[in-house]
Scaffold this active site. Structure first.
Site, PDB file in Angstrom:
ATOM      1  N   CYS A   1       0.774  -1.163  -0.084  1.00 28.42           N
ATOM      2  CA  CYS A   1       0.044  -0.051  -0.057  1.00 28.42           C
ATOM      3  C   CYS A   1       0.944   1.220   0.166  1.00 28.42           C
ATOM      4  O   CYS A   1       0.347   2.322  -0.320  1.00 28.42           O
ATOM      5  CB  CYS A   1      -0.772   0.040   1.089  1.00 28.42           C
ATOM      6  SG  CYS A   1      -0.182   0.242   2.866  1.00 28.42           S
TER       7      CYS A   1
ATOM      8  N   HIS B   1      14.364   9.473   7.358  1.00 27.07           N
ATOM      9  CA  HIS B   1      14.216   9.453   8.864  1.00 27.07           C
ATOM     10  C   HIS B   1      14.600  10.593   9.419  1.00 27.07           C
ATOM     11  O   HIS B   1      13.800  11.296  10.157  1.00 27.07           O
ATOM     12  CB  HIS B   1      14.814   8.098   9.545  1.00 27.07           C
ATOM     13  CG  HIS B   1      14.480   8.103  10.804  1.00 27.07           C
ATOM     14  ND1 HIS B   1      13.002   7.333  11.448  1.00 27.07           N
ATOM     15  CD2 HIS B   1      14.909   8.424  12.189  1.00 27.07           C
ATOM     16  CE1 HIS B   1      13.080   7.568  12.596  1.00 27.07           C
ATOM     17  NE2 HIS B   1      14.183   8.287  13.113  1.00 27.07           N
TER      18      HIS B   1
ATOM     19  N   ASP C   1      12.616   7.804  16.571  1.00 30.81           N
ATOM     20  CA  ASP C   1      13.683   7.363  17.500  1.00 30.81           C
ATOM     21  C   ASP C   1      14.994   7.435  17.462  1.00 30.81           C
ATOM     22  O   ASP C   1      15.924   7.343  18.275  1.00 30.81           O
ATOM     23  CB  ASP C   1      13.067   5.918  17.468  1.00 30.81           C
ATOM     24  CG  ASP C   1      11.719   5.400  17.986  1.00 30.81           C
ATOM     25  OD1 ASP C   1      11.475   6.393  19.139  1.00 30.81           O
ATOM     26  OD2 ASP C   1      11.200   4.613  17.797  1.00 30.81           O
TER      27      ASP C   1
ATOM     28  N   GLU D   1     -17.653 -15.938  22.169  1.00 31.22           N
ATOM     29  CA  GLU D   1     -17.520 -14.634  22.708  1.00 31.22           C
ATOM     30  C   GLU D   1     -16.763 -14.768  24.317  1.00 31.22           C
ATOM     31  O   GLU D   1     -16.311 -13.651  24.709  1.00 31.22           O
ATOM     32  CB  GLU D   1     -18.758 -13.943  22.910  1.00 31.22           C
ATOM     33  CG  GLU D   1     -19.313 -13.834  21.722  1.00 31.22           C
ATOM     34  CD  GLU D   1     -20.986 -13.387  22.071  1.00 31.22           C
ATOM     35  OE1 GLU D   1     -21.030 -12.231  21.902  1.00 31.22           O
ATOM     36  OE2 GLU D   1     -21.794 -14.222  22.298  1.00 31.22           O
TER      37      GLU D   1
END
Length: 1335
Positions: free
Chosen positions: A77, A358, A367, A1266
């Protein structure tokens, strides 16, 4: 040098086949191209932002310099097709299929029960496959790193990890409890098998071996292309953007001089998201991915020079190699970078994101930049004017104009120096999740000492996540130079930094106090880390450090989960052909793993088909003054704009409109829709629709707002037993309080999807929809169009996860699409983007619980008065049922003799909340468990003793006066205590806590009584159609929907037993309102119960018809009997029907036998928390569940595990954040964090209780879909126990209730200490906060 040539020809390969495109559109990503252009639909759309891994593919490239082929995973994507020139792409279809042969990865993930809905499976397969191409015998750490970028909402990850682990050179197991044999390989003889407990869900020895020689070869043509001269400029011109990829550095610099505002793109992980979510386009995009100078790696005595084009994975590999070769004192900066690279993003993103991108993006949550910024790193930049060096320092990171690159400059490389002997560097980060999550706060810290002393000569501290950029504590650092590295310095430094590192109230991201606390906590950790290293160098010179403190420097390890799954084996006399009770693979498991399973958006686009994009309200409560769609209508590719005026029938149901007309009542309400010839065109045009609003008061967002304005949906519900007021007077103690439970997003991997195809006559329509309730969708569309239901045929092949979120919402969305289809007369495809799905569809109801408990000093509860308020949103939906269920099930496993429970649904201006797995039980029972823990804390008693004391013990009646037997409840509890070695481990937890100050463990065990079913009798009906063909094959259709819960697999098992034929004879096609009309929603854990009975009934009818033929020819074959029946004109099709349980609730009397049966269970969980950051590690969970006689243990255990991990997310991770104006901030996996593979327990054991009869369900089974969700709160209460241990050691008062979810922020701020006390509390009254809790 000869001038560069220009080419517009894009060449790459997909699964070994050459693809050639001229003038490819730079805005087209690989995912779209695969799915819509070359029709390879195995690669899925999950989020569009690279965060979920559903679209993972493998990309291979040939390096002409090293003569090596590299393979790496990437999220399609985010990959522009223009970036693929010279690459080979491998998709899930390319590694194996049912038409050729399946790959070992596909086989193992399917046969290992690693698929449920199957939507995430192709991405999982491709991540593992890419790892194996690089490492045929991977380590467990490599597997965990690889899967960190893939999300799954169904399985709970354990079977996926186990499937991947089978490729490791050696896998750990229990070794038959020390006997040295593998439990998975041990065969039992027949006498031993009788009534034995089985722990083997699949036969590992049946797996085909991995043979690397059988993989696709890299195309030789691409090798030749790579060897050729780079003296070519690739230029691709699209509708809005031109992509230019130069081949030489000179060409790149000339282009940047000519187009200074053109962005540079290599990985597209930042710019791609920016363009997608802001709809920004650039006329020119430059790709420097072919420039060799950007990929240089030079290692000298001074340091490393790293090319700006290197991917983060390549940087990590280079640093790992260098660190292994140098002494530790020279690698301080490198080790700090490596630490961050292990958790920065997911593997797929690290594989493509560039170091230069970055750095240049200067994101506040970066980071790496804080480490590079304090490490004296240098940026080597170039332009047509020459080379320049720019310090990578705090000024650069803050974006100071004189310190950053000029528009015409290009970052070529980064110089990272080696550290000196007396230089110490550390990196820190805390994120909402251990892997694949942006840091809440991170830091890079460096100190340099005068030789052989602890006197500071240089100090650097940079923080990310505090401000709009990475910020420096420069003032504090300068004041501390010359000081000694001791506690006095630490105290002063904390105060200085707290004052310098300011964070304004309402700062984006919120959590102001927590973020400032992290900044100071990191400083303390740095202080300890450096002190420890100094002590190592000279043990006698520096003071001793308590081991109780040093444990905080140990990061939570990245360990591979493992566990045991146990269940009752089938009786040894059961025929081998009878599949009931056996762990059968999911019917579509192989197709999931090969990408051949067809989901709604995988269907081929029809000629003339249009794509729909909706325009949603940007206001919570406002009048629509005007709507201007003229610009949208004039946009490229647009066919029409659809509004409420175009609805021929009913514009919605109850208070929920399809299209808002005069007024909007929440942000995200659909106002109109744009139909265009492509989804991109529809989206672009939708943004051009202009709507003018006028705000309406009041705007109600929270439960407190609703209480203030008395804004409710439906009446108050109330249940009461005993004499509550009198019992309060007799109690030794009374405790009052309240607890808040946040909402939860369904986050099904397949977003809401529908296709509407007009058939051309009589207003007939085929609707292909991802829905749990096809009949409701059919009814809504028919009412919307004003036509009978018999003109609408709904088809549901399979659903990519639902969890309640696809019960009512698909009816609304299908109706929106149907109006567009009728207006345009063309097929409509309406697939919600993840951001829109999360905005529009609502989720689990946030809850406020108020309680008053009267109890004795021994912990026995005498009375309780509990009031529940849930945030229902702007329309009723299923909210009234949810509050009813919350009240009916609130008591959980406990007999409280005097109990009053009341509940209201609050009507607010948020998107309507809806059904969600557990349906009120996870919220209501959580309040009760909070009360149990509060009583235990108040009485200073062990929580498990208070729970045991108050549990049901004998046959009794629930608060709604339904009789039940708690025998299996008690057995589950006792088995869980035994299986988990609870009391031994509790002692070990206490010992652990005594030895550590900053890390604490907690353990909790929680019982469960879960009522299965719906509140009305009509829900307990089902129909099925079973057809036998003359060749003996059988086609089964039933009214249930395959959501991933394995209902189709179970139905085949039922038909196989009843018809006494192999499962291979039986096929299920799709659920359709033509074959099975008037169905009920597939939910409430009853799908297999009711539909199984219907299939059974149909098969029994057919067998009765065949009975005379079988008697006449008992030695005949199935095929012979079927052919003879046809000859005798005996019908070979039958409709089965089931009319089930009588279920009605009388709320006036407060009683009703509304549930056919109960599922009992218990879970014990142990956690470890980091008191300085709030991070936690799930160490172990043991679950015992009463599944009675399981039809398919593999499916049922998978449901238990998946539900538990979803519950773990609800109670500890998943946090929906809203603005004070009711705008949802958390609209994708970027901001909203579900559990990932590193969040599940290290040890994860599930046992099915020894079966007991359950006459209310087919074959004495039970619905387990569930129940396990609630058991996730065992992790929450283990965290609460750990927090309590920390508070007790600090001399703090106990906290009766911690709000859910127990996120890192909640944990850290509950562990109060000297650092939290340094941070001034924010006053929410002084200004409007960034986000608010809505319950």
């Amino acid at each position: 040098m000869s001038p560069s040539k220009e080419s517009d020809e894009l060449i790459f390969f997909v699964n070994g086949k050459k693809v050639t495109e001229r003038n490819a559109d730079p805005e087209v990503n690989l995912l779209f191209y695969l799915r819509k252009v070359i029709r390879l639909t195995g690669t899925k759309y999950g989020c569009g932002g690279g965060d979920c891994g559903a679209c993972t593919v493998m990309i291979s490239r040939y390096d002409p310099i090293s003569k090596r082929i590299s393979h790496f995973s990437a999220t399609a994507c985010l990959v522009p097709i223009c970036s693929l020139h010279g690459a080979a792409v491998t998709t899930v279809e390319g590694i194996g299929s049912t038409k050729t042969r399946i790959h070992p990865v596909q086989e193992r993930i399917a046969k290992g029960h690693g698929t449920q809905c199957g939507f995430c499976t192709p991405g999982m397969v491709m991540s593992i496959y890419t790892l194996l191409r690089n490492h045929p015998e991977p380590s467990t750490e490599q597997i965990m790193e690889t899967l960190g970028g893939n999300l799954c909402r169904c399985t709970g990850y354990r079977p996926i990890v186990e499937s991947a682990k089978s490729f490791c050179p050696s896998s750990t197991c229990c070794q038959m409890n020390g006997e040295g044999k593998c439990c998975l390989d041990e065969e039992k003889n027949e006498p031993e098998r009788k009534n034995s407990v089985c722990t083997k869900l699949y036969e590992k020895k049946e797996f085909q071996p991995l043979d690397p020689t059988q993989e696709l070869i890299f195309p030789p043509e691409l090798m030749r292309m790579a060897e050729e001269s780079q003296n070519t400029v690739l230029t691709f011109r699209g509708e809005r953007t031109t992509w230019i990829a130069p081949g030489t550095l000179n060409d790149l610099l000339e282009l940047k001089m000519k187009h200074p505002s053109a962005p540079l793109v290599i990985g597209n992980t930042y710019l791609g998201l920016h363009m997608k979510f802001t709809d920004v386009s650039y006329p020119i995009i430059i790709s420097p991915a072919r420039i060799l100078e950007l990929f240089v790696v030079t290692n000298t005595k001074q340091g490393l020079t790293l090319g700006a084009g290197l991917s983060l994975t390549q940087v990590k590999n280079v640093l790992s190699d260098v660190v292994s070769r140098l002494p530790k004192e020279k690698t301080q900066i490198y080790c700090a970078l490596l630490k961050q690279l292990k958790t920065l993003a997911g593997q797929q993103i690290r594989n493509v994101a560039s170091l230069g991108g970055h750095i240049i993006s200067r994101l506040p949550t970066s980071d790496l930049n804080p480490i590079l910024g304090i490490g004296n790193c240098i940026l080597n930049v170039a332009s047509t004017e020459g080379i320049q060096q720019i310090p990578l320092n705090d000024h650069f990171l803050a974006g100071v104009p004189d310190a950053i690159l000029k528009p015409e400059q290009v970052l070529i490389s980064v110089f990272v120096p080696r550290s000196s002997k007396w230089e110490f560097v550390s990196a820190f980060r805390q994120a909402p999740r251990q892997q694949n999550a942006f840091a809440t706060v991170n830091a890079g810290m460096k100190v340099v000492f005068k030789e052989d002393t602890n006197t500071i000569t240089d100090l650097g501290i940079l923080y990310g996540g505090i401000g709009a950029t990475v910020i420096s504590a420069d003032k504090s650092c300068r004041q501390l130079i010359g000081r000694c590295w001791d506690e006095e310095m630490l105290d002063d430094a904390g105060k200085m930094i707290c004052e310098e590192v300011s964070l304004l109230m309402a700062a984006p991201g919120g959590m102001e106090e927590y973020r400032k606390t992290l900044a100071i906590s990191f400083l303390f950790m740095f202080y300890l880390d450096v002190l420890k290293q100094l002590k190592t160098r000279d043990p006698h010179k520096y003071p001793d450090i308590s081991q109780k403190l040093l444990h905080i420097l140990e990061d939570f390890p990245l360990t591979m989960p493992y566990g045991m799954q146990s269940f009752q084996d089938v009786d040894f006399q059961q025929p081998l052909q009878d599949p009931i009770g056996r762990p059968i693979m999911h019917q579509s498991g192989i197709k999931h793993a090969t990408g051949e399973a067809v989901f709604c958006d995988d269907m081929s686009v029809l000629p003339g088909e249009l794509f729909l994009a909706v325009v949603t309200s940007s206001k919570s409560h406002a009048k629509i003054i005007s709507l201007d769609a003229s610009e949208a209508l004039a946009s490229l590719g647009v066919v029409d704009v659809v509004t409420a005026r175009d609805v021929p029938g009913d514009n919605g149901r109850e208070e929920e409109s399809l299209y808002a007309q005069d007024e909007v009542i929440c942000v995200g309400q659909i106002v109109c829709a744009v139909a265009a010839d492509s989804y991109a065109h529809a989206q672009q045009a939708a943004k051009k629709v202009k709507i003018v609003y006028q705000d309406i008061e009041p705007m109600i967002v929270t439960v407190q707002d609703a209480l203030q304005y008395e804004s409710f949906i439906g009446p108050e519900r109330k249940l009461e037993q005993g004499n509550v007021e009198e019992a309060f007077q007799c109690a030794d103690q009374i405790l009052e309080g309240e607890v808040h439970l946040g909402g939860q997003e369904h986050f099904y991997m397949e977003t809401q999807s529908v296709r509407v195809v007009p058939k051309g006559e009589d207003k007939e329509m085929d609707i292909y929809v991802s829905s749990q309730d096809a009949a409701f969708t059919q009814e809504m569309v028919a009412r919307t169009l004003g036509i009978p239901k018999n003109r609408i045929n709904c088809h549901v092949k399979r659903v990519g996860g639902a969890f309640g979120g696809k019960a009512s919402k698909p009816g609304l969305l299908a109706s929106v699409a149907a109006v567009a289809a009728q207006k345009t007369g063309r097929p409509i495809r309406f697939i919600l983007e993840r951001r829109d799905d999360m905005l529009i569809t609502g989720g689990r109801h946030p809850l406020l619980g108020k309680y008053k408990i009267g109890f004795m000093n021994n912990g026995k509860i005498k009375a309780a008065d509990i009031q529940l308020y849930i945030n229902g949103g702007c329309t009723p939906d299923d909210s009234e049922l949810v509050i009813e269920y919350a009240l009916l099930k609130l008591e959980n496993a406990y007999k409280i003799p005097n109990l009053r429970v009341r509940g209201r649904v609050c009507k607010t201006n948020l998107p309507s909340n809806t059904a969600f797995r557990g349906f009120g039980f996870p919220q209501g029972a959580f309040v009760t468990e909070t009360c149990m823990s509060a009583v235990a804390a108040k009485c200073r008693l062990p929580p498990e003793k208070v729970r045991e004391l108050n549990m049901y013990r004998t046959i009794d009646r629930t608060i709604h006066n339904q009789e039940f037997d708690p025998t299996n409840l008690l057995q589950c509890w006792e088995a869980c205590v035994e299986n988990s070695s609870y009391y031994n481990r509790k002692k070990a937890v206490d010992e652990f806590n005594q030895q550590r100050f900053w890390k604490k463990r907690g353990i909790a065990i929680i019982p469960m009584k879960f009522s299965v079913g719906f509140p009305k009798t009509f829900y307990y009906q089902a129909a099925a159609l079973v057809q036998i063909y003359t060749d003996g094959s059988v086609l089964v259709a039933h009214g249930g929907v395959e959501l991933g819960q394995g209902i189709n697999t179970k139905m085949i098992q039922v038909a196989s037993r009843e018809l006494k034929i192999p499962m291979s004879y039986i096929h299920l096609d799709e659920m359709s309102t033509v074959t099975v009309p008037n169905t009920v929603t597939t939910g409430a854990s009853t799908g297999a119960d009711v539909n199984g009975r219907a299939v059974q009934n149909a098969c029994q009818i057919l067998m009765k018809r065949l009975e005379p033929i079988i008697k006449q020819n008992p030695s005949g074959t199935w095929e012979e009997w079927v052919k003879e029946a046809f000859v005798q004109s005996i019908s070979l099709s039958a409709t089965g029907y089931f009319r089930g349980y009588q279920a009605d609730m009388d709320w006036e009397k407060g009683e009703g036998d509304i549930f056919p049966y109960f599922v009992f269970g218990a879970a014990c969980s142990e956690v470890e928390i980091d008191c300085l950051t709030g991070a936690h590690k799930n160490i172990r969970t043991d679950i015992v569940m009463d599944g009675s006689f399981s039809i398919n243990p593999a499916v049922d255990i998978g449901q238990i595990e998946g539900a538990f991990v979803q519950g773990l997310g609800l109670y500890t991770l998943e946090e929906l954040k809203y603005s004070p104006e009711g705008v949802l901030y958390t609209r994708g996996p970027h901001q909203y964090k579900i559990a990932s593979v590193t969040d599940i327990p290290e040890e994860f054991h599930v046992s099915l209780l020894t079966p007991t009869p359950n006459p209310k369900a087919i074959y004495s089974s039970k619905g387990l879909g569930e129940a396990g969700t609630f058991l996730g709160c065992s992790v929450f209460f283990a965290i609460a126990a750990a927090v309590a241990a920390a508070r007790e050691e600090r001399g703090l008062s106990p906290i009766w209730a911690i709000n859910s979810p127990a996120t890192a922020e909640v944990i850290r701020m509950a562990c109060e200490d000297q650092f939290t006390n340094l941070v001034p509390q924010t006053d929410s009254k002084c200004c409007k906060p960034w986000s608010i809790p809505v319950a």
